[in-house]
Scaffold this motif. Structure first.
Motif, PDB file in Angstrom:
ATOM      1  N   GLU A   1       0.823  -1.208   0.000  1.00 35.58           N
ATOM      2  CA  GLU A   1       0.000   0.000   0.000  1.00 35.58           C
ATOM      3  C   GLU A   1       0.859   1.260   0.000  1.00 35.58           C
ATOM      4  O   GLU A   1       1.510   1.562  -0.990  1.00 35.58           O
ATOM      5  CB  GLU A   1      -0.953  -0.039   1.202  1.00 35.58           C
ATOM      6  N   ASP A   2       0.940   2.012   1.114  1.00 31.70           N
ATOM      7  CA  ASP A   2       1.523   3.345   1.088  1.00 31.70           C
ATOM      8  C   ASP A   2       3.011   3.383   0.771  1.00 31.70           C
ATOM      9  O   ASP A   2       3.513   4.391   0.276  1.00 31.70           O
ATOM     10  CB  ASP A   2       1.277   4.055   2.423  1.00 31.70           C
TER      11      ASP A   2
ATOM     12  N   LYS B   1      -6.818   2.204   5.945  1.00 36.32           N
ATOM     13  CA  LYS B   1      -7.739   3.212   5.415  1.00 36.32           C
ATOM     14  C   LYS B   1      -9.224   2.968   5.674  1.00 36.32           C
ATOM     15  O   LYS B   1     -10.061   3.633   5.079  1.00 36.32           O
ATOM     16  CB  LYS B   1      -7.527   3.363   3.898  1.00 36.32           C
TER      17      LYS B   1
ATOM     18  N   ASP C   1      -1.480   9.595   8.139  1.00 37.24           N
ATOM     19  CA  ASP C   1      -2.780   9.389   7.506  1.00 37.24           C
ATOM     20  C   ASP C   1      -3.913   9.865   8.411  1.00 37.24           C
ATOM     21  O   ASP C   1      -4.952  10.323   7.919  1.00 37.24           O
ATOM     22  CB  ASP C   1      -2.970   7.908   7.148  1.00 37.24           C
TER      23      ASP C   1
ATOM     24  N   ASP D   1       6.344   7.934   2.679  1.00 33.65           N
ATOM     25  CA  ASP D   1       5.458   7.138   1.846  1.00 33.65           C
ATOM     26  C   ASP D   1       4.271   7.993   1.423  1.00 33.65           C
ATOM     27  O   ASP D   1       4.282   9.212   1.608  1.00 33.65           O
ATOM     28  CB  ASP D   1       5.034   5.839   2.541  1.00 33.65           C
ATOM     29  N   ALA D   2       3.232   7.381   0.866  1.00 36.59           N
ATOM     30  CA  ALA D   2       2.124   8.149   0.304  1.00 36.59           C
ATOM     31  C   ALA D   2       1.440   9.022   1.346  1.00 36.59           C
ATOM     32  O   ALA D   2       0.880  10.084   1.015  1.00 36.59           O
ATOM     33  CB  ALA D   2       1.118   7.213  -0.351  1.00 36.59           C
ATOM     34  N   ALA D   3       1.445   8.605   2.610  1.00 39.15           N
ATOM     35  CA  ALA D   3       0.813   9.403   3.656  1.00 39.15           C
ATOM     36  C   ALA D   3       1.452  10.782   3.765  1.00 39.15           C
ATOM     37  O   ALA D   3       0.778  11.780   4.063  1.00 39.15           O
ATOM     38  CB  ALA D   3       0.898   8.667   4.989  1.00 39.15           C
TER      39      ALA D   3
ATOM     40  N   THR E   1      -3.645   9.237  -4.787  1.00 39.68           N
ATOM     41  CA  THR E   1      -3.215   8.046  -5.515  1.00 39.68           C
ATOM     42  C   THR E   1      -4.199   7.648  -6.611  1.00 39.68           C
ATOM     43  O   THR E   1      -3.829   6.908  -7.527  1.00 39.68           O
ATOM     44  CB  THR E   1      -3.039   6.878  -4.540  1.00 39.68           C
TER      45      THR E   1
END
Length: 519
Positions: A115-116, A207, A270, A442-444, A511
């Motif tokens: 994921e992230d 999430k 997040d 990461d994506a967070a 994303t």
């Protein structure tokens, strides 16, 4: 390689990909899609309806309709083998090098991240599954382009816990009956199918925004166990409480997953992103200062972590702390000293609060985290016996975002734009775990960066250090100046960042548009 009935694979295939995308594995995925995807889509619609209610002036609170669950006497399943002692967990993507380093790290658990810390580039999705299967079999090895050899060492290895993508993310390269599949179900199905007999199938669930989403996961798990003749509770799952709504439904989430539950985890960035997202139109009561000043000790974050520990231990579930994202410098001892002091203080707080373990992003931090938890745990494997009955957290405590000390500054704005664009540049090129300023991002990180810019812009924030009001023009100017310092071709990343940071409408997850830009 043949395709199961109704399944179409549009991503490129290599010889080894066929080892993962077998007709039997496809059939299992198709079964899950037909059984559960409709409900998944309904739950995503329910998220939109809740957001509309919040934007119209509504609020969050503990659900009156589930009061009986919160007041009843029940426990989750006993801790499963490999998940009893979780004092140090290392996280990272499932590329071969990171997989080997994580499994050689000495941690108790490895969060194998789809994921992230990953990007859903098709090659990453399938190669990650290959690496996991080879690692479970003990045969994974890797040689870098520079000729360095990585191999699994002998001795005990961390328990593998796979984090699939969230319910919101699709997989556009696998269609069932003409529909895109769920990234969550793809990641779960392929790992479970290939490894459930060779290792314990454990998962981290990201999430989620409600206990009904946890119920759907529980139904998926039970369905898989029944189909393959595995006992109920073979699958275990730890839920990341990383959305604002989920903080008000912790007990209900544990209850829905109780036969399969392995606890809850506190995810800082997040969670902050979700706070902004859910109350983005509500002005100063939910306005956050520079992201780096929002520590885990500010009132609303403290309430969230205290409630998580007390909720978990009340129900016999593990409580896992947040991420230490620092990457030790090989060249600057002073950077290491200051950062390690902060990491130690953070882990000391978590261990003292009753957490049963915590996350690190780099193998060098495993001993640091382990020493602190060793000091608190002694000869115990966890702190489940520490009930934290002293904790009294109200809905108002969780909602006290406006009490957060700190300011909105130009330095904070510049950092958000610079880090956000740098991360997205790497993400679009297929890398989800990115070293920026000695932190593993990461994506967070990108989500909190762009959401803060959006919040400040749409609430006419005046920056404390310059007196300027945040406008589109200011964000564009800052972006130009910051990216000029970085050099290189960042046009695609800048365009994406600006799309999600200054648009009139708030994009739920960056994303999603980013994925559509991927091949």
């Amino acid at each position: 390689m043949g395709n199961a009935t109704g399944v179409e694979i549009t991503g490129p295939l290599t010889e080894r990909f066929a080892e993962i995308l077998t007709e039997e594995a496809q059939s299992f995925l198709a079964d899950l899609h037909r059984e559960f995807n409709g409900r998944r889509l309904e739950l995503l619609e329910a998220r939109k309806e809740r957001q509309e209610a919040l934007s119209a002036g509504g609020t969050l609170g503990f659900l009156p309709e589930t009061r009986e669950i919160r007041e009843a006497d029940w426990q989750v399943a006993e801790p499963a083998p490999g998940l009893v002692d979780r004092r140090v967990e290392i996280t990272g993507p499932t590329d071969a090098k990171m997989t080997i380093n994580a499994l050689n790290s000495g941690a108790k658990v490895w969060l194998a991240d789809h994921e992230d810390a990953n990007t859903p580039l098709w090659e990453n999705v399938v190669e990650g599954q290959l690496n996991l299967r080879d690692a479970v079999a003990g045969r994974l090895a890797f040689t870098s382009p520079e000729g360095k050899r990585y191999e699994l060492t002998d001795g005990p290895r961390p328990t593998i816990v796979v984090r699939p993508r969230g319910w919101h993310l699709p997989e556009k390269h696998i269609l069932v009956d003409g529909q895109r599949t769920s990234g969550s179900l793809v990641d779960f199905a392929l790992y479970f199918f290939h490894n459930h007999l060779a290792t314990r199938p454990y998962f981290y669930l990201p999430k989620m925004e409600s206990h009904l989403e946890a119920r759907l996961w529980n139904e998926v798990f039970t369905h898989a166990e029944e189909r393959f003749g595995r006992p109920l509770g073979t699958i275990r799952a730890t839920v990341l409480i990383e959305t604002f709504p989920a903080a008000f439904e912790m007990e209900e989430i544990l209850y829905e997953l109780r036969e399969h539950s392995a606890g809850l985890n506190a995810g800082r960035w997040d969670y902050m992103f979700s706070v902004i997202k859910k109350f983005r139109t509500r002005g100063k009561d939910f306005l956050l200062p520079d992201r780096n000043s929002v520590t885990m000790t500010v009132p609303f974050m403290r309430a969230y972590t205290e409630l998580l520990v007390s909720t978990c231990h009340k129900r016999g579930a593990h409580a896992i702390g947040g991420m230490a994202a620092f990457i030790p410098s090989r060249r600057d001892p002073e950077v290491n000293r200051v950062a390690l002091e902060k990491v130690s203080a953070d882990k000391t707080r978590e261990a003292g609060d009753g957490f049963d373990g915590s996350w690190v992003a780099h193998p060098d931090l495993v001993p640091v985290c382990r020493e602190i938890f060793d000091g608190v745990l002694g000869d115990r494997e966890n702190q489940l016996d520490r009930r934290r009955d002293d904790v009294r957290v109200t809905a108002a405590d969780l909602l006290a975002v406006g009490d957060t000390p700190g300011q909105q500054t130009e330095a904070g704005l510049r950092s958000a734009v610079s880090v956000g664009v740098q991360y997205l540049d790497a993400w679009l090129k297929g890398t989800g775990a990115v070293a920026i300023n000695n932190l593993m991002e990461d994506a967070a990180t990108a989500e909190i960066s762009r959401s803060q810019v959006w919040q400040w812009l749409h609430n006419d924030v005046k920056l404390a250090d310059t007196g300027e009001t945040v406008t589109r023009e200011l964000v564009e100017r800052v972006a130009g100046e910051e990216l000029a310092k970085l050099g290189g071709d960042l046009a695609a990343a800048r365009a994406l960042f600006m799309e999600v940071a200054v648009a009139d409408e708030f994009v739920d997850f960056l994303t999603l548009p980013a994925y559509e830009r991927m091949p």
